[in-house]
Scaffold this active site. Structure first.
Site, mmCIF file in Angstrom:
data_model
loop_
_atom_site.group_PDB
_atom_site.id
_atom_site.type_symbol
_atom_site.label_atom_id
_atom_site.label_comp_id
_atom_site.label_asym_id
_atom_site.label_seq_id
_atom_site.Cartn_x
_atom_site.Cartn_y
_atom_site.Cartn_z
ATOM 1 C CD1 TRP A 38 -69.159 18.536 -22.485
ATOM 2 C CD2 TRP A 38 -70.675 17.518 -23.778
ATOM 3 N NE1 TRP A 38 -68.686 18.518 -23.782
ATOM 4 C CE2 TRP A 38 -69.589 17.908 -24.589
ATOM 5 C CE3 TRP A 38 -71.739 16.862 -24.375
ATOM 6 C CZ2 TRP A 38 -69.541 17.659 -25.953
ATOM 7 C CZ3 TRP A 38 -71.698 16.615 -25.734
ATOM 8 C CH2 TRP A 38 -70.600 17.016 -26.501
ATOM 9 N NE ARG A 59 -71.882 10.301 -17.352
ATOM 10 C CZ ARG A 59 -71.963 9.307 -18.201
ATOM 11 N NH1 ARG A 59 -71.045 8.360 -18.195
ATOM 12 N NH2 ARG A 59 -72.944 9.230 -19.062
ATOM 13 C CD GLU A 90 -57.976 14.135 -26.554
ATOM 14 O OE1 GLU A 90 -59.161 14.168 -26.230
ATOM 15 O OE2 GLU A 90 -57.358 13.075 -26.748
ATOM 16 C CB CYS A 146 -75.067 15.188 -18.358
ATOM 17 S SG CYS A 146 -75.379 16.458 -19.563
ATOM 18 C CD GLU A 170 -54.590 8.192 -29.534
ATOM 19 O OE1 GLU A 170 -55.530 8.483 -30.290
ATOM 20 O OE2 GLU A 170 -54.681 8.278 -28.291
ATOM 21 C CE LYS A 175 -55.137 11.258 -26.495
ATOM 22 N NZ LYS A 175 -55.845 10.056 -26.770
ATOM 23 C CE LYS A 215 -62.097 8.474 -20.319
ATOM 24 N NZ LYS A 215 -60.925 8.527 -21.212
ATOM 25 C CG HIS A 220 -49.633 13.668 -53.371
ATOM 26 N ND1 HIS A 220 -49.349 13.629 -54.724
ATOM 27 C CD2 HIS A 220 -49.042 12.562 -52.844
ATOM 28 C CE1 HIS A 220 -48.642 12.548 -54.996
ATOM 29 N NE2 HIS A 220 -48.440 11.886 -53.871
ATOM 30 C CG ASN A 261 -76.411 11.155 -19.531
ATOM 31 O OD1 ASN A 261 -75.979 10.031 -19.351
ATOM 32 N ND2 ASN A 261 -75.977 11.905 -20.500
ATOM 33 N N GLY A 262 -78.672 12.665 -21.749
ATOM 34 C CA GLY A 262 -79.130 12.123 -23.039
ATOM 35 C C GLY A 262 -79.699 13.245 -23.876
HETATM 36 C C1 F6R Z 1 -59.610 10.977 -27.120
HETATM 37 C C2 F6R Z 1 -60.723 10.183 -26.610
HETATM 38 C C3 F6R Z 1 -61.931 10.036 -27.465
HETATM 39 C C4 F6R Z 1 -62.560 8.645 -27.270
HETATM 40 C C5 F6R Z 1 -63.895 8.572 -28.019
HETATM 41 C C6 F6R Z 1 -64.534 7.205 -27.910
HETATM 42 O O1 F6R Z 1 -58.540 10.977 -26.233
HETATM 43 O O2 F6R Z 1 -60.681 9.679 -25.520
HETATM 44 O O3 F6R Z 1 -61.630 10.261 -28.808
HETATM 45 O O4 F6R Z 1 -61.681 7.678 -27.732
HETATM 46 O O5 F6R Z 1 -64.776 9.535 -27.506
HETATM 47 O O6 F6R Z 1 -64.798 6.869 -26.581
HETATM 48 P P1 F6R Z 1 -65.050 5.364 -26.145
HETATM 49 O O7 F6R Z 1 -63.789 4.621 -26.377
HETATM 50 O O8 F6R Z 1 -65.443 5.441 -24.708
HETATM 51 O O9 F6R Z 1 -66.152 4.842 -27.029
#
Ligand code: F6R
Length: 609
Positions: free
Chosen positions: A74, A27, A489, A2, A482, A486, A604, A505, A100-101
């Protein structure tokens, strides 16, 4: 999670609040709302959906007033709905709160408040806050907030407005970020710096356990008991335009294209070209301390943890110190064997991820030294770690991490070489080989970005797939993890990464005609093995895309599509090979019509556990 904002001053509050919320939408964006004080009462406008829906409501029914609070949500407790959207109120509509929290003891508090006659309107944990403040309110908002905070367990950043006290907003922070932008006869509150940058560059970054009384004319910071604390403003140097789209269709595409610059900036000043060694100004570990290290733990989440998987490989190979990579959400619950002879590396773009921060604190409590790799100056992770490597990626707005990942990798290369160099186990020749190759990376990433049109053309062919498999060995496997994250998501296509040798396996059972397999083939010593694995999936009639080194024309013969990356030092390939994987994910998601910057269910900065 949030985003929260507040404003007090002479301007109309609503445009300032909405502007701030727009910059915080990364957020969370499932509902939003504002409360404004006007003519002796608090008026609120809130709704489920994106911020633009609140804007529409406010256009129809404006809320005038020069003091207010706002929120973009969120969902954690209670589904996204009008009722669960913030701000929340007490029973008398005297007090309104954005939060937020997570209030961990909210059920207990809610029952207690309900017994006392408080009526709740939402399913949120947050709503206990205005009712709790109401319960303690005897005319002083500040004292009521202080009393309420003594009862609350969990994480919070909050802003409180009260109709009896339009002269101030009361804010508090524990384990969720909160900053105060300092203006002239006006002040701004937000979860993150970009929200206040159009108005001021001088800010207070609140620490855990701090609250503040924010008036138009000034700000008083104290602890939760009201003991005043001296606070030095932090001056923000970077530019707001750095946080805007700069002509690209989406933030994610812009951020992918920023990688040459981000990698160059992160490297700047950290390579001594005379002695060809790594210099890390904010890492204070001495050679003696490094020599005593028996174990390194990497603790991180998501993309940052996949950067950690590459880091493990590099540190073990170069510095010969055993490395374990832990998901932060698992680390502190598994009674980890961490002690004074271990180093914990915390990787976090935002520096505020709740699980990662908890991992940092757990490692410290167990006596480990903590080194942070983060992108945000002044973030909790940056402030609480003993040693720091700052990734100079600039603000990352798209939910899917791209430039943060490549700069995290670059930081891990620097760190691995540094540890090896301080232990005296890397020759000057080897160091030179790697450092010279590293200095070429920004130009080579630019070359990879030039293959964008080709990737765009064929990515569309995969938009209707249900599953895609990514395979690789060694460092290529780490990058595949990774690549799969990508894709899933942002395109919502089910994607999994496998160590190529592991397919037989079990997973090979899923490979049938037309199933796409993305094979990363950049490690010369594993080349023959990878070609055998490609043949295994081709024999089951999979459609194979290979990512190979420039000049590798043999791979081409065994696959359906091939992409090349420039030749570099074997250990540096991940920083180049991830770029086509990012572009592949981006263009597949675009072909499907997805909102790449704001994928469903995600946000984010994950500041809840
Ligand atoms: C995926 C992504 C998330 C962050 C994860 C950690 O694209 O961005 O998996 O890597 O939420 O976030 P940080 O790096 O801010 O601790």
């Amino acid at each position: 999670m949030c985003g929260i904002v507040g404003y007090i001053g002479k301007q109309e509050a609503v445009p300032v609040l909405l502007d701030g919320l727009k910059r915080l939408e990364y957020r969370g964006y499932d509902s939003a709302g504002v409360t404004v004080f006007n003519q002796g009462k608090l008026s609120c406008s809130k709704t489920v959906g994106r911020l633009v829906k609140v804007e529409e409501l406010l256009e129809k029914s404006p809320l005038p007033g020069t003091v207010g609070i706002g929120h973009t949500r969120w969902a954690t407790h209670g589904r996204p709905s009008d009722r669960n959207a913030h701000p929340h109120f007490d029973c008398t509509q005297r007090i309104s709160v954005v939060h937020n929290g997570i209030i961990e003891n909210y059920i207990e508090l809610k029952e207690w408040l309900q017994e006392k006659g408080h009526i709740f309107n939402s399913e949120t944990d947050t709503e206990v806050l205005p009712h709790l403040i109401e319960e303690y309110y005897r005319g002083s908002l500040v004292e009521a907030v202080q009393d309420a905070l003594k009862k609350v367990e969990g994480a919070f950043a909050l802003v409180v407005i009260c109709k009896d006290h339009p002269e101030h907003l009361v804010v508090a922070r524990k384990a969720s970020p909160l900053i105060i932008g300092l203006g002239k006869e006006e002040n701004f509150i937000a979860s993150d710096i970009p929200a206040v940058l159009p108005y001021t560059r001088d800010i207070f970054i609140l620490d855990d356990g701090e609250m503040a009384v924010v008036e138009a004319a000034g700000v008083q910071v104290s602890d939760f008991d009201g003991k005043l604390l001296p606070k030095k403003p932090f001056h923000v140097e970077w530019d707001i335009t750095a946080a805007e789209k700069g002509g690209y269709e989406d933030f994610m595409l812009k951020e992918i294209h920023e990688q040459p610059r981000a990698v160059r900036d992160t490297m700047a000043g950290k390579i001594d070209r005379g002695e060809m060694k790594v210099v890390l100004p904010e890492v204070k570990l001495s050679a003696a301390e490094i020599n005593k290290l028996q174990k390194i733990h990497v603790v991180a989440c998501g993309t940052a943890s996949y950067a950690g998987q590459v880091g493990k490989f590099l540190i073990e190979k170069l510095a010969r110190i055993p490395v374990e990579v832990d998901l932060a959400s698992e680390f502190r619950y598994r009674d980890p064997i961490v002690g004074p002879n271990s180093l914990t590396i915390i990787i976090s773009q935002s520096g505020e991820t709740a699980d990662t921060l908890a991992g940092l604190r757990e490692a410290k409590a167990l006596g480990s030294r903590v080194l942070a790799i983060t992108n945000v100056v002044g973030s909790s992770v940056a402030r609480e770690a003993d040693d720091l490597i700052l990734t100079l990626a600039g603000p990352e707005i798209a939910v899917a991490s791209t430039k943060a990942y490549t700069t995290q990798l670059l930081s891990l290369y620097l760190l691995a070489i540094y540890l090896a160099q301080e232990r005296g186990i890397i020759s000057l020749n080897d160091r030179m080989g790697m450092l010279e190759a590293m200095m070429n990376l920004p130009t080579q990433i630019e070359k990879v970005l030039n293959t964008e049109t080709k990737i765009k053309e064929f990515a569309g062919n995969f938009k209707d797939c249900e599953d895609i498999f990514f395979i690789g060995r060694g460092l290529d496997y780490a990058v595949s993890l990774e690549g799969a994250l990508k894709l899933k998501e942002i395109s919502y296509i089910h994607a999994e990464a496998y160590a190529a040798g592991e397919l037989k396996h079990g997973t090979l059972a899923l490979i049938v005609e037309g199933v796409p397999v993305f094979a990363v083939v950049t490690q010369p010593e594993l080349y023959d093995k990878m070609i055998s694995n490609i043949k295994e999936v081709k024999a089951r009639e999979a459609t194979v895309v290979a990512l190979a080194l420039a000049g590798d024309h043999d791979t081409e013969k065994s696959v359906d599509y091939v992409l090349h990356i420039p030749l570099t030092h074997t250990m540096l390939t991940p920083i180049l090979s991830v770029v086509p994987l990012q572009l592949f994910a981006y263009y597949t998601a675009k072909a499907k019509g997805c909102d790449v910057d704001k994928p469903r269910n995600l946000a984010k900065s994950v500041t809840v556990e």
